[in-house]
Design a protein around this motif. Sequence first.
Motif, PDB file in Angstrom:
ATOM      1  N   ILE A 103       0.822  -1.221   0.000  1.00 45.14           N
ATOM      2  CA  ILE A 103       0.000   0.000   0.000  1.00 45.14           C
ATOM      3  C   ILE A 103       0.854   1.269   0.000  1.00 45.14           C
ATOM      4  N   HIS A 104       2.173   1.118   0.167  1.00 41.47           N
ATOM      5  CA  HIS A 104       3.045   2.293   0.226  1.00 41.47           C
ATOM      6  C   HIS A 104       3.784   2.488  -1.092  1.00 41.47           C
ATOM      7  N   ASN A 105       3.668   3.675  -1.649  1.00 40.74           N
ATOM      8  CA  ASN A 105       4.368   3.992  -2.898  1.00 40.74           C
ATOM      9  C   ASN A 105       5.640   4.790  -2.655  1.00 40.74           C
ATOM     10  N   ASN A 106       5.727   5.429  -1.503  1.00 40.60           N
ATOM     11  CA  ASN A 106       6.863   6.288  -1.207  1.00 40.60           C
ATOM     12  C   ASN A 106       8.074   5.453  -0.768  1.00 40.60           C
ATOM     13  N   HIS A 107       9.172   5.566  -1.518  1.00 39.47           N
ATOM     14  CA  HIS A 107      10.371   4.755  -1.249  1.00 39.47           C
ATOM     15  C   HIS A 107      10.936   5.052   0.136  1.00 39.47           C
ATOM     16  N   ASP A 108      10.991   6.323   0.508  1.00 38.58           N
ATOM     17  CA  ASP A 108      11.559   6.692   1.814  1.00 38.58           C
ATOM     18  C   ASP A 108      10.714   6.136   2.956  1.00 38.58           C
ATOM     19  N   GLU A 109       9.394   6.163   2.762  1.00 40.70           N
ATOM     20  CA  GLU A 109       8.494   5.635   3.790  1.00 40.70           C
ATOM     21  C   GLU A 109       8.704   4.130   3.941  1.00 40.70           C
ATOM     22  N   LYS A 110       8.834   3.417   2.815  1.00 38.64           N
ATOM     23  CA  LYS A 110       9.067   1.972   2.869  1.00 38.64           C
ATOM     24  C   LYS A 110      10.365   1.659   3.591  1.00 38.64           C
ATOM     25  N   LYS A 111      11.409   2.441   3.312  1.00 41.50           N
ATOM     26  CA  LYS A 111      12.702   2.205   3.955  1.00 41.50           C
ATOM     27  C   LYS A 111      12.607   2.427   5.457  1.00 41.50           C
ATOM     28  N   GLU A 112      11.876   3.459   5.840  1.00 44.32           N
ATOM     29  CA  GLU A 112      11.700   3.762   7.268  1.00 44.32           C
ATOM     30  C   GLU A 112      10.985   2.609   7.974  1.00 44.32           C
ATOM     31  N   ILE A 113       9.960   2.068   7.310  1.00 42.95           N
ATOM     32  CA  ILE A 113       9.223   0.944   7.907  1.00 42.95           C
ATOM     33  C   ILE A 113      10.114  -0.293   7.981  1.00 42.95           C
ATOM     34  N   LEU A 114      10.871  -0.562   6.931  1.00 45.05           N
ATOM     35  CA  LEU A 114      11.770  -1.718   6.940  1.00 45.05           C
ATOM     36  C   LEU A 114      12.792  -1.614   8.067  1.00 45.05           C
ATOM     37  N   ASP A 115      13.317  -0.423   8.281  1.00 41.57           N
ATOM     38  CA  ASP A 115      14.279  -0.224   9.376  1.00 41.57           C
ATOM     39  C   ASP A 115      13.635  -0.577  10.715  1.00 41.57           C
ATOM     40  N   TYR A 116      12.376  -0.192  10.865  1.00 44.69           N
ATOM     41  CA  TYR A 116      11.638  -0.520  12.095  1.00 44.69           C
ATOM     42  C   TYR A 116      11.457  -2.034  12.224  1.00 44.69           C
ATOM     43  N   ILE A 117      11.124  -2.693  11.115  1.00 45.89           N
ATOM     44  CA  ILE A 117      10.948  -4.153  11.125  1.00 45.89           C
ATOM     45  C   ILE A 117      12.247  -4.839  11.529  1.00 45.89           C
ATOM     46  N   PHE A 118      13.361  -4.402  10.964  1.00 48.72           N
ATOM     47  CA  PHE A 118      14.649  -5.042  11.251  1.00 48.72           C
ATOM     48  C   PHE A 118      15.109  -4.775  12.684  1.00 48.72           C
ATOM     49  N   GLU A 119      14.715  -3.627  13.218  1.00 52.50           N
ATOM     50  CA  GLU A 119      15.025  -3.327  14.617  1.00 52.50           C
ATOM     51  C   GLU A 119      14.194  -4.220  15.547  1.00 52.50           C
ATOM     52  N   THR A 120      12.947  -4.465  15.141  1.00 53.51           N
ATOM     53  CA  THR A 120      12.047  -5.292  15.954  1.00 53.51           C
ATOM     54  C   THR A 120      12.370  -6.770  15.819  1.00 53.51           C
ATOM     55  N   PHE A 121      12.731  -7.192  14.605  1.00 50.67           N
ATOM     56  CA  PHE A 121      13.031  -8.601  14.318  1.00 50.67           C
ATOM     57  C   PHE A 121      14.414  -8.703  13.661  1.00 50.67           C
ATOM     58  N   PRO A 122      15.480  -8.589  14.441  1.00 50.47           N
ATOM     59  CA  PRO A 122      16.833  -8.597  13.853  1.00 50.47           C
ATOM     60  C   PRO A 122      17.122  -9.853  13.028  1.00 50.47           C
ATOM     61  N   VAL A 123      16.533 -10.985  13.408  1.00 44.60           N
ATOM     62  CA  VAL A 123      16.817 -12.232  12.687  1.00 44.60           C
ATOM     63  C   VAL A 123      16.359 -12.141  11.236  1.00 44.60           C
ATOM     64  N   LEU A 124      15.319 -11.352  10.950  1.00 46.97           N
ATOM     65  CA  LEU A 124      14.839 -11.241   9.572  1.00 46.97           C
ATOM     66  C   LEU A 124      15.867 -10.551   8.677  1.00 46.97           C
ATOM     67  N   LYS A 125      16.577  -9.596   9.241  1.00 49.36           N
ATOM     68  CA  LYS A 125      17.609  -8.910   8.456  1.00 49.36           C
ATOM     69  C   LYS A 125      18.725  -9.867   8.072  1.00 49.36           C
ATOM     70  N   GLU A 126      18.996 -10.838   8.956  1.00 48.18           N
ATOM     71  CA  GLU A 126      20.048 -11.831   8.686  1.00 48.18           C
ATOM     72  C   GLU A 126      19.605 -12.855   7.646  1.00 48.18           C
ATOM     73  N   ARG A 127      18.293 -12.951   7.403  1.00 51.29           N
ATOM     74  CA  ARG A 127      17.749 -14.004   6.536  1.00 51.29           C
ATOM     75  C   ARG A 127      17.100 -13.446   5.271  1.00 51.29           C
ATOM     76  N   LEU A 128      17.399 -12.222   4.893  1.00 48.66           N
ATOM     77  CA  LEU A 128      16.667 -11.524   3.837  1.00 48.66           C
ATOM     78  C   LEU A 128      16.557 -12.301   2.532  1.00 48.66           C
ATOM     79  N   LYS A 129      17.638 -12.980   2.134  1.00 47.62           N
ATOM     80  CA  LYS A 129      17.652 -13.672   0.836  1.00 47.62           C
ATOM     81  C   LYS A 129      17.268 -15.144   0.955  1.00 47.62           C
ATOM     82  N   GLN A 130      16.900 -15.555   2.150  1.00 43.35           N
ATOM     83  CA  GLN A 130      16.567 -16.955   2.402  1.00 43.35           C
ATOM     84  C   GLN A 130      15.110 -17.230   2.040  1.00 43.35           C
TER      85      GLN A 130
END
Length: 234
Positions: A103-130
């Motif tokens: 639902i988000h078209n704004n690239h900066d907004e998506k990046k901000e949300i992703l940063d929040y996700i990775f802060e909340t779930f660090p293991v997901l950042k380690e598994r991004l390409k899995q």
Amino acid sequence: MLKVENLSVHYGMIQAVKDVSFEVNKGEIVSLIGANGAGKTTILKSLSGLVKPSGGSMTFNNEDLTKKSAPAIVKSGLVQVPEGRHIFAGMTVMENLELGGFIHNNHDEKKEILDYIFETFPVLKERLKQDAATLSGGEQQMLAMGRALMTKPDLLLLDEPSMGLAPIFIREIFHIIERINKQGTTILLIEQNANMALKLSDRGYVLETGQVVLKGSGKELLESEEVQKAYLGG
């Protein structure tokens, strides 16, 4: 924020939910507890626009949910993490997360949300390409929650987040739920682990055969003789 009044849902001739009323206020964690078949998941599916009620009303931020499609409900800020996680196998962790942010078209907004996700779930950042299917059960639950949070929901519906998880992951998931709530997301929680759910909740409702039979603060329900006997082994 969310108000449900006299909600009824039928599957053919079978009435799964019978005149259920409850509310969730902004900033709360509210639990619906009950045995299998009590109608808990049907209520969430109704809120998400996946099942059409046969009676009653559901309003979210003063808007009538019964007139909205499922995609429109997501865009309004109400998002569900389904029972069983339902992550997309054959797609990477990152691709699953990106689908959550549709639902988000704004690239900066998506990046901000992703940063929040990775802060909340660090293991997901380690598994991004899995491949998401290769994650453990607990990691898949984190991915399902992260995917839902990509929409920046006002209200997050969690359907049995601890189901099938090892005890160490159950504790971690409940810690994460508490943290998400403290960071501003209101939560409606369905959970068979009544003890942990009620300890975490501001308020709760007990469902039996499609009806609310008890309600109160999390503390009140934990101390209730009926709840202890039925759900806490008391």
